[in-house]
Write an enzyme that holds these catalytic residues in place. Structure first.
Site, PDB file in Angstrom:
ATOM      1  CB  CYS A 148      -0.885  -0.043   1.241  1.00 18.37           C
ATOM      2  SG  CYS A 148      -2.265   1.083   1.215  1.00 18.37           S
ATOM      3  CB  CYS A 187      21.165 -19.551  20.669  1.00 18.75           C
ATOM      4  SG  CYS A 187      22.016 -18.190  21.490  1.00 18.75           S
TER       5      CYS A 187
END
Length: 345
Positions: A148, A187
């Protein structure tokens, strides 16, 4: 951009907010702060209204932009730097009041968390100018994506004209560090450290993505209630390393067969995932995952469209480099051998 306007298009139900939330750019609006123009771009200087949108993230009023009801064949360039952003073939009518596209020129647009903590902002990948917002899952087109965009952020050039050819010629030069990849593989300390060592990578940033909680903290993500994964955003130079090479390294430095864990770290925040920015990245990920499956690996890596990426707290950045801990993601040549250890064909 708003996700929709009530009563305008029923497929995007939303409550229309007060008009002041739209931060409309009206004719004659004075710029409240000095506009700093970049003279190295091959475009005319921004007007005050254009600067409000591109530099200060205002939004033009719906149904007022010059490209809202525009259907000519050609390309839409960044109004600030002149790089190609969208093609007319990807433009569609969404009923939202702003120009809508279901795809962008590869590598031309990058995503960032919006300041409101809910939407995803889109910016020109070359100059960082504000374009608008992107939404997924609305079902308007087969690509299920809606960029948009403010008309004030763009400049249109007709198909096959000299200006269009020149713009794409500039894009072919591949601006350094214009590539972006977002992955999750356990991690983030180790994943970030491994990517920092890869030639062609300009920056690797630890963060959180893929969930539903805006602006999450490490403690919230660790409790496993945000839906976010510990992830790494990689900025790279496409002239030195390709997105496919980035993903190949990703699948080598973590185990894509472990579901919601990596080694001793357990929970969905440690899941394996690729968050693609466009259809080209999605196709690359699908190809590599299919190849690993052919080699006998039971891949559980999630493949999801990229959403808001929240940078982790500063003490997580460059953690392995600063502390000597967390650099545990050692490369395994998965594409060179089968899951049973035999050489790949």
């Amino acid at each position: 951009m708003l996700s929709g306007l009530s009563g305008v298009f029923r497929r995007v139900p939303a409550i229309c907010p007060p008009l002041w939330l739209l931060a409309p750019v009206m004719p004659g609006m004075a710029a409240p702060r000095e506009v700093i123009m970049n003279t190295k771009y091959p475009m005319p200087p921004l007007s005050e209204r254009e600067a409000e949108v591109m530099l200060r993230k205002a939004t033009e009023a719906p149904y007022t932009g010059r490209y809202f009801d525009h259907h000519a064949a050609g390309s839409y360039l960044c109004r600030q730097c002149g790089m190609p952003l969208y093609r007319s073939a990807d433009k569609f009518e969404s009923g939202c009041g702003w120009p809508s596209f279901d795809d962008a020129v590869p590598g031309a647009v990058r995503r960032a968390p919006d300041a409101d903590g809910q939407r995803v902002e889109i910016l020109c990948a070359h100059c960082g100018g504000h374009l608008g917002h992107v939404f997924e899952g609305e079902g308007f087109t087969a690509k299920n994506t809606r960029h948009c965009v403010n008309s004030l952020s763009m400049s249109f050039v007709p198909a096959d004209c000299e200006e269009e050819k020149a713009a794409f010629a500039r894009a072919q030069k591949r601006v350094p560090c214009s590539g972006t990849a977002i992955v999750a593989g356990g991690c983030f300390w180790g994943v970030e450290d491994a990517f920092r060592r890869l030639p062609g990578v300009c920056e690797a940033t630890s963060g959180y993505t893929g969930g539903h909680t805006p602006d999450p903290t490490y403690e919230e993500v660790s409790r496993g209630r945000t839906g976010h994964a510990e992830a790494v955003r990689v900025r790279f130079d496409p002239s030195r390393v390709s997105y496919e090479q980035i993903l190949r390294r990703f699948f080598e430095i973590h185990d894509p067969t472990q579901l919601n864990r990596q080694g001793p770290d357990m929970g969905e925040q440690y899941r394996s995932a690729v968050f693609y920015l466009d259809e080209e990245q999605k196709a690359v990920a699908q190809k590599l995952m299919a190849r690993l499956t052919e080699l006998g690996y039971k891949v559980v890596t999630q493949l999801r469209p990229a959403g808001a990426f929240y940078e982790a707290e500063s003490y997580h950045q460059r953690f392995a480099e600063r502390t000597g801990r967390g650099g545990c993601h050692l490369a395994s040549p998965r594409f060179e051998r089968r899951a049973d250890g035999s050489p790949a064909e």
